[in-house]
Design a protein around this motif. Sequence first.
Motif, PDB file in Angstrom:
ATOM      1  N   SER A  52       1.114  -1.970   5.727  1.00 19.12           N
ATOM      2  CA  SER A  52       0.794  -0.787   4.833  1.00 19.12           C
ATOM      3  C   SER A  52       2.261  -0.584   4.061  1.00 19.12           C
ATOM      4  O   SER A  52       2.189   0.485   3.305  1.00 19.12           O
ATOM      5  CB  SER A  52       0.532   0.227   5.834  1.00 19.12           C
ATOM      6  N   ARG A  90       1.063  -1.255   0.075  1.00 17.71           N
ATOM      7  CA  ARG A  90       0.050  -0.032   0.090  1.00 17.71           C
ATOM      8  C   ARG A  90       0.752   1.310  -0.164  1.00 17.71           C
ATOM      9  O   ARG A  90       1.218   1.902  -1.034  1.00 17.71           O
ATOM     10  CB  ARG A  90      -0.821  -0.074   1.136  1.00 17.71           C
ATOM     11  N   ASP A  91       1.099   1.855   1.450  1.00 10.80           N
ATOM     12  CA  ASP A  91       1.784   3.003   1.225  1.00 10.80           C
ATOM     13  C   ASP A  91       3.211   2.924   0.826  1.00 10.80           C
ATOM     14  O   ASP A  91       3.829   4.090   0.365  1.00 10.80           O
ATOM     15  CB  ASP A  91       1.681   3.434   3.012  1.00 10.80           C
ATOM     16  N   TYR A 108      -0.485   3.346  12.857  1.00  7.37           N
ATOM     17  CA  TYR A 108       0.684   2.621  12.898  1.00  7.37           C
ATOM     18  C   TYR A 108       1.796   3.710  13.563  1.00  7.37           C
ATOM     19  O   TYR A 108       2.923   3.210  14.134  1.00  7.37           O
ATOM     20  CB  TYR A 108       1.040   2.402  11.643  1.00  7.37           C
ATOM     21  N   GLN A 145       4.822   0.945   5.749  1.00 12.29           N
ATOM     22  CA  GLN A 145       5.026   2.102   6.279  1.00 12.29           C
ATOM     23  C   GLN A 145       6.381   2.647   6.749  1.00 12.29           C
ATOM     24  O   GLN A 145       7.065   1.544   6.904  1.00 12.29           O
ATOM     25  CB  GLN A 145       3.827   2.588   7.306  1.00 12.29           C
ATOM     26  N   ILE A 177      -0.075  -3.236  11.017  1.00 14.47           N
ATOM     27  CA  ILE A 177      -0.706  -2.476  10.518  1.00 14.47           C
ATOM     28  C   ILE A 177       0.485  -1.618   9.589  1.00 14.47           C
ATOM     29  O   ILE A 177       0.395  -1.511   8.214  1.00 14.47           O
ATOM     30  CB  ILE A 177      -1.584  -1.415  11.082  1.00 14.47           C
TER      31      ILE A 177
END
Length: 382
Positions: A149, A44-45, A318, A151, A145
């Motif tokens: 993600s 995702r990110d 997160y 992140q 998370i």
Amino acid sequence: MADRLRILWVAAGLLLLVFVPAYLLTLTAGQGIPRDGTSLVVGRDFLNIWMYGRAAWEAHPEVYYDMDTYRAALGRVVGGGYPGQIWSYPPVALLVAAPFGRLPYLPALALWTLCGAVAFAVALRLWSEERRLVLLLLASPAALIAILSGQFALFAAAILLAVLRWREERPVLAGALVGLLLVKPQLALLLPILFLASRNWRAFAAAAVSSLALAALVALLWGPDIWRIYVQTGIANQSLVLSDPDHLAGPFMPTLFMNLRVAGMPVPVASAFQMALALLAALLVWLRFRHRPAAGDLSANLLFLACAVSATPYMLSYDTLALATMAVFLLVAGQGRILPILLFLLPLLQLVAGMAGLPGPALVPIVAALLSGSGKKFRLVN
């Protein structure tokens, strides 16, 4: 204490056994990069980080702060109409992301995840020799998370934990690490107040020098105009997330501003409450750290991290990983019961409440800061 930690182990185990496999089962092939059930790519990110890494090798990466230009570049990689991505990180992210941009997406994501986990584990070892705590915290809601993600949160938590641990013993190194938080400057918002309140001039000076040096390096590599464009356009892009509580930010931001927005409060009123809370958070940090608590003072560190979460309207779940870590350390030390558990579970509480359109989880770090603000031993329902 064993019973309290058992609750956290059960929560982490359920996440690993239920949530992670359920997420993995939603993955489909996509257009070269697997996608999950929400049509976003795996990681995702990290897609944004990777795109920053690719752009870092171009002459003018600042052009991507224009959203139409960025969407066009993104479409050439993952296909047109990809949802939800904006180019909003500060330009320092180009320095961090550059090595990963030289790799294909999936190997880059794997390396990014491994480096983040190792950095976080090393930072934890500064606080505790107990290896089981490393496993518990890597399986915490905030960490999972963050990993799913793709992140920056594992790196950010590692930096914050190292800064808090080294701020007295190695102030220059602690301050120098602060510059790396320019990738997510909201996480470092209260660190200057901590250094000034505790009269830690060397850490304050090192933080200023490292931040200015990284900003100057960015200007040297890509031209000073990149900072002007970021201030004019990048920050505005980021604010779009705050304007859309029902779609993205609501379930993932345990901040007072977003909790009030989810409940339907107008932006000006929610902003006023958030500003008042930010001032209160800064005051609490100043009052506590002017007495120069030891670097290992768990309640003082919890206060700082809880205030750091509460002081900004833009804080994703997160990004509470360092706070969850300090909550676990408090449990291990026999301090507190209910509130540290709630801090550990805060991302899940926010996810459920945010999806239901209910406020409330933002109060957890606020209460934690207030209860630990007296400087006395942190207790709640012992």
